[in-house]
Write an enzyme that holds these catalytic residues in place. Structure first.
Site, PDB file in Angstrom:
ATOM      1  N   GLY A   1      84.174  28.946  99.935  1.00  0.00           N
ATOM      2  CA  GLY A   1      84.341  28.628  98.522  1.00  0.00           C
ATOM      3  C   GLY A   1      85.812  28.481  98.191  1.00  0.00           C
ATOM      4  O   GLY A   1      86.667  28.577  99.074  1.00  0.00           O
ATOM      5  N   CYS A   2      86.129  28.287  96.933  1.00  0.00           N
ATOM      6  CA  CYS A   2      87.534  28.106  96.557  1.00  0.00           C
ATOM      7  C   CYS A   2      88.326  29.402  96.705  1.00  0.00           C
ATOM      8  O   CYS A   2      89.549  29.393  96.720  1.00  0.00           O
ATOM      9  CB  CYS A   2      87.654  27.556  95.133  1.00  0.00           C
ATOM     10  SG  CYS A   2      87.060  28.674  93.882  1.00  0.00           S
TER      11      CYS A   2
END
Length: 196
Positions: free
Chosen positions: A168-169
């Site tokens: 994910g980020c």
């Protein structure tokens, strides 16, 4: 608390640039944050204006040279990354890596790596664990080191919780069903992948 609208204690590169917290704790993906700082410190973090991107992935038996850019990478960074890729191709990176890995193995690399594997967390991974029936996994659990990610997924399978690894980020994530989030976090704490 992260400066992003969804908040939380898991920080992003922009939090580091903006000084959101006085102390930042990092994992083996520290390089991601450092590249963000070096490439976008003059722009506030939303645009990478200098540098050569995130560089090539290098590993044993890697036959392709793949370089990474960010959604925030600006035109100067993209141009430099392409130039870097050209230099790596001309310099025959894959051949040089193969030679270096062969030399490292002769010097005892395999034995060193094997000695580092024996931890309590990897006991679960060594067992034969059957994957549970697939579920839709929209819940995300952050905070697990990239080196332990697959073992964490296996630990959840052992508890009959379907999980997948992802990125994910914020970095590495374990993805599970929203309905099983609480049970998954409890299982990961019990297996010592997360702290209470």
């Amino acid at each position: 608390e992260s400066m992003r609208s969804d908040g939380g204690s898991v920080m992003r590169g922009n939090d580091l640039l903006c000084g959101t917290a006085d102390v930042m704790v990092t994992d083996t993906l520290t390089g991601n944050i450092m590249m963000k700082v070096f490439s976008s410190f003059t722009t506030g973090g939303s645009y990478e204006a200098s540098g050569f991107g995130y560089g090539p992935g290098i590993g044993e038996d890697y036959e392709r040279t793949i370089l990474i850019l960010s959604r925030a990478s600006g035109v100067p960074v993209v141009a430099n990354a392409l130039s870097y890729a050209k230099d790596l191709a001309k310099g025959k990176l894959a051949e040089k890596c193969s030679l270096e890995f062969a030399n490292a193995k002769k010097a005892g690399l395999d034995e060193i790596l094997e000695s580092l594997k024996e931890t309590k967390k990897t006991e679960t991974a060594a067992e034969e664990v059957k994957m549970p029936e697939k579920e839709t996994v929209t819940g995300q659990i952050a905070g697990i080191d990239i080196m332990d990610l697959e073992d964490a997924v296996t630990a959840l399978w052992k508890e009959n919780i379907y999980a997948e690894s992802g990125m994910g980020c914020t970095g590495p994530i374990v993805r599970v069903s929203e309905a099983r989030m609480e049970a998954a976090i409890t299982a990961l704490v019990k297996a010592e992948f997360l702290a209470e």
